[in-house]
Design a protein around this motif. Sequence first.
Motif, PDB file in Angstrom:
ATOM      1  N   ARG A 123       4.650  10.030   5.486  1.00  0.00           N
ATOM      2  CA  ARG A 123       3.873   8.918   6.024  1.00  0.00           C
ATOM      3  C   ARG A 123       2.487   9.332   6.495  1.00  0.00           C
ATOM      4  NH1 ARG A 123       6.628   6.466  10.966  1.00  0.00           N
ATOM      5  NH2 ARG A 123       5.515   8.190  11.912  1.00  0.00           N
ATOM      6  N   THR A 124       2.408  10.421   7.243  1.00  0.00           N
ATOM      7  CA  THR A 124       1.127  10.748   7.881  1.00  0.00           C
ATOM      8  C   THR A 124       0.388  11.907   7.228  1.00  0.00           C
ATOM      9  OG1 THR A 124       2.202  12.227   9.453  1.00  0.00           O
ATOM     10  CG2 THR A 124       1.974   9.929  10.099  1.00  0.00           C
ATOM     11  N   VAL A 125       1.112  12.819   6.575  1.00  0.00           N
ATOM     12  CA  VAL A 125       0.434  13.988   5.997  1.00  0.00           C
ATOM     13  C   VAL A 125      -0.060  13.695   4.586  1.00  0.00           C
ATOM     14  CG1 VAL A 125       0.664  16.419   5.379  1.00  0.00           C
ATOM     15  CG2 VAL A 125       1.787  15.548   7.428  1.00  0.00           C
ATOM     16  N   THR A 126       0.802  13.133   3.770  1.00  0.00           N
ATOM     17  CA  THR A 126       0.418  12.915   2.371  1.00  0.00           C
ATOM     18  C   THR A 126      -0.031  11.481   2.098  1.00  0.00           C
ATOM     19  OG1 THR A 126       2.627  12.278   1.650  1.00  0.00           O
ATOM     20  CG2 THR A 126       2.110  14.626   1.650  1.00  0.00           C
ATOM     21  N   ASN A 127       0.012  10.635   3.112  1.00  0.00           N
ATOM     22  CA  ASN A 127      -0.299   9.220   2.906  1.00  0.00           C
ATOM     23  C   ASN A 127       0.547   8.633   1.784  1.00  0.00           C
ATOM     24  OD1 ASN A 127      -2.335   9.001   4.914  1.00  0.00           O
ATOM     25  ND2 ASN A 127      -3.736  10.058   3.559  1.00  0.00           N
ATOM     26  N   GLY A 128       1.837   8.838   1.897  1.00  0.00           N
ATOM     27  CA  GLY A 128       2.751   8.307   0.889  1.00  0.00           C
ATOM     28  C   GLY A 128       2.677   9.115  -0.399  1.00  0.00           C
ATOM     29  N   THR A 129       2.572   8.425  -1.501  1.00  0.00           N
ATOM     30  CA  THR A 129       2.530   9.099  -2.799  1.00  0.00           C
ATOM     31  C   THR A 129       1.108   9.477  -3.189  1.00  0.00           C
ATOM     32  OG1 THR A 129       2.342   6.977  -3.943  1.00  0.00           O
ATOM     33  CG2 THR A 129       4.557   7.832  -3.623  1.00  0.00           C
ATOM     34  N   PHE A 130       0.162   9.335  -2.266  1.00  0.00           N
ATOM     35  CA  PHE A 130      -1.252   9.485  -2.626  1.00  0.00           C
ATOM     36  C   PHE A 130      -1.691  10.933  -2.783  1.00  0.00           C
ATOM     37  CE2 PHE A 130      -5.841   9.358  -1.476  1.00  0.00           C
ATOM     38  CZ  PHE A 130      -6.266   8.652  -2.580  1.00  0.00           C
ATOM     39  N   GLU A 131      -1.381  11.774  -1.795  1.00  0.00           N
ATOM     40  CA  GLU A 131      -1.926  13.136  -1.818  1.00  0.00           C
ATOM     41  C   GLU A 131      -0.905  14.148  -2.310  1.00  0.00           C
ATOM     42  OE1 GLU A 131      -4.308  14.627   1.400  1.00  0.00           O
ATOM     43  OE2 GLU A 131      -4.640  12.599   2.144  1.00  0.00           O
ATOM     44  N   SER A 132      -1.430  15.212  -2.916  1.00  0.00           N
ATOM     45  CA  SER A 132      -0.568  16.271  -3.429  1.00  0.00           C
ATOM     46  C   SER A 132      -0.422  17.366  -2.383  1.00  0.00           C
ATOM     47  CB  SER A 132      -1.146  16.836  -4.716  1.00  0.00           C
ATOM     48  OG  SER A 132      -2.434  17.365  -4.478  1.00  0.00           O
ATOM     49  N   PHE A 133       0.551  18.263  -2.624  1.00  0.00           N
ATOM     50  CA  PHE A 133       0.823  19.323  -1.660  1.00  0.00           C
ATOM     51  C   PHE A 133       1.541  20.472  -2.366  1.00  0.00           C
ATOM     52  CE2 PHE A 133       4.010  15.998  -1.553  1.00  0.00           C
ATOM     53  CZ  PHE A 133       5.195  16.682  -1.782  1.00  0.00           C
ATOM     54  N   LYS A 134       1.666  21.588  -1.660  1.00  0.00           N
ATOM     55  CA  LYS A 134       2.402  22.747  -2.172  1.00  0.00           C
ATOM     56  C   LYS A 134       3.799  22.767  -1.557  1.00  0.00           C
ATOM     57  CE  LYS A 134      -1.015  24.676  -4.497  1.00  0.00           C
ATOM     58  NZ  LYS A 134      -0.978  24.800  -5.978  1.00  0.00           N
ATOM     59  N   LEU A 135       4.699  23.493  -2.221  1.00  0.00           N
ATOM     60  CA  LEU A 135       6.063  23.592  -1.720  1.00  0.00           C
ATOM     61  C   LEU A 135       6.289  24.963  -1.107  1.00  0.00           C
ATOM     62  CD1 LEU A 135       7.982  21.864  -4.637  1.00  0.00           C
ATOM     63  CD2 LEU A 135       7.509  20.937  -2.369  1.00  0.00           C
ATOM     64  N   PRO A 136       6.934  25.028   0.061  1.00  0.00           N
ATOM     65  CA  PRO A 136       7.219  26.330   0.677  1.00  0.00           C
ATOM     66  C   PRO A 136       8.369  27.037  -0.043  1.00  0.00           C
ATOM     67  CG  PRO A 136       8.194  24.592   1.975  1.00  0.00           C
ATOM     68  CD  PRO A 136       7.430  23.911   0.870  1.00  0.00           C
ATOM     69  N   LEU A 137       8.514  28.322   0.241  1.00  0.00           N
ATOM     70  CA  LEU A 137       9.560  29.108  -0.413  1.00  0.00           C
ATOM     71  C   LEU A 137      10.952  28.580  -0.102  1.00  0.00           C
ATOM     72  CD1 LEU A 137       8.365  32.798  -0.060  1.00  0.00           C
ATOM     73  CD2 LEU A 137       8.715  31.482  -2.151  1.00  0.00           C
ATOM     74  N   ALA A 138      11.125  28.033   1.105  1.00  0.00           N
ATOM     75  CA  ALA A 138      12.459  27.587   1.510  1.00  0.00           C
ATOM     76  C   ALA A 138      13.032  26.570   0.531  1.00  0.00           C
ATOM     77  CB  ALA A 138      12.395  26.996   2.911  1.00  0.00           C
ATOM     78  N   VAL A 139      12.196  25.774  -0.071  1.00  0.00           N
ATOM     79  CA  VAL A 139      12.664  24.755  -1.016  1.00  0.00           C
ATOM     80  C   VAL A 139      13.350  25.399  -2.223  1.00  0.00           C
ATOM     81  CG1 VAL A 139      11.842  22.992  -2.648  1.00  0.00           C
ATOM     82  CG2 VAL A 139      11.003  23.001  -0.312  1.00  0.00           C
ATOM     83  N   PHE A 140      12.974  26.647  -2.508  1.00  0.00           N
ATOM     84  CA  PHE A 140      13.531  27.331  -3.687  1.00  0.00           C
ATOM     85  C   PHE A 140      14.564  28.379  -3.288  1.00  0.00           C
ATOM     86  CE2 PHE A 140       9.278  25.840  -4.627  1.00  0.00           C
ATOM     87  CZ  PHE A 140       9.532  25.038  -5.725  1.00  0.00           C
ATOM     88  N   ALA A 141      15.192  28.179  -2.163  1.00  0.00           N
ATOM     89  CA  ALA A 141      16.197  29.125  -1.670  1.00  0.00           C
ATOM     90  C   ALA A 141      17.257  29.382  -2.743  1.00  0.00           C
ATOM     91  CB  ALA A 141      16.845  28.556  -0.415  1.00  0.00           C
ATOM     92  N   GLY A 142      17.590  30.658  -2.910  1.00  0.00           N
ATOM     93  CA  GLY A 142      18.580  31.020  -3.921  1.00  0.00           C
ATOM     94  C   GLY A 142      17.956  31.453  -5.219  1.00  0.00           C
ATOM     95  N   LEU A 143      16.663  31.152  -5.387  1.00  0.00           N
ATOM     96  CA  LEU A 143      15.998  31.516  -6.643  1.00  0.00           C
ATOM     97  C   LEU A 143      15.149  32.773  -6.499  1.00  0.00           C
ATOM     98  CD1 LEU A 143      14.683  28.114  -8.066  1.00  0.00           C
ATOM     99  CD2 LEU A 143      16.346  29.634  -9.107  1.00  0.00           C
TER     100      LEU A 143
END
Lengths: 149, 152
Positions: A74-94
């Motif tokens: 809601r507040t960081v990406t303004n919904g589907t508008f802005e892009s972002f990077k993914l942290p390592l935790a999202v890829f846990a196990g890989l």
Amino acid sequence: MAANFPDMKPTTRSFTMGDYPSKTYTSLSGVIFKRAFGNKATNYRLDLTFKNIGDTVQVRTYSGTVKDIVDHFRTVTNGTFESFKLPLAVFAGLYSDALTDSERKDDNLNPTIREPDSISWRYAEPPRVQSVQSGISTVTVKLVGELSV
Amino acid sequence: MTNEIRLAHFIQITTTKNTYNYQNYFVQQNKNGYDFAPFQVQGTVANLNGDNSQITLLFPTTDYALSLVELGDGNRKSQLMLSTYTVTSAGNLSSDPISTELYIGLGASFSEDTIELRFNTAVDSVAANFPARRFNEDNVGYLPLDSALSLR
């Protein structure tokens, strides 16, 4: 680009490769002609599920909360508008925990899933929150990885 | 049976201030001095009369596309050189372009998410009535106040 997705380990993760932009012409004879419009793949998909996480209080390490995701959307990406990077935790196990983030540039994780073709991630749709019991919910997040200039 | 082709457009736009080079195939790369820009080329027309052919460069509404319009005074003073290359599966450009065309700016139009830069070939065909003549007081006397003409 907005701030990273929250440091949360998903319960399930589904990754779909992107494809190269092209168009296909099918002639009446059945012969197929294809024209490519770019040299990098795009439209990667990443579906994440965070099962049984706290609404506002973290119940496990790296489980995060519903509020973390909702606030990010809601507040960081303004919904589907802005892009972002993914942290390592999202890829846990890989990945191997022994590698630092800078060493990971030579690892397979970044070029294959985390940011293939230097894509940036964006919410494909608003996150879905399913209440399980009081204070506990399951969140489904669908992301799309797109090229940017 | 399948046939594949990779086509890349390279454009050189000369505005009143500067010259800008862009290509639309090699994403996030500079190829032979041409930066990537997400544009597409559409609409060229050729006919038996040899009339000017018009093309449109379609840009998303980005800061550099807006600058191109403004620097070309609404794209009325811009010149465009458009080259089309084939690209090999290894990502190399053909040594020579398939075609290279020269255009002059006609204007631009905007929508909420795109900018169209319209261009025309610089030289028109010579028609049968060349040079074109116009009615004026020297050859027809007093000019009518409306379009009703009596050709007696």
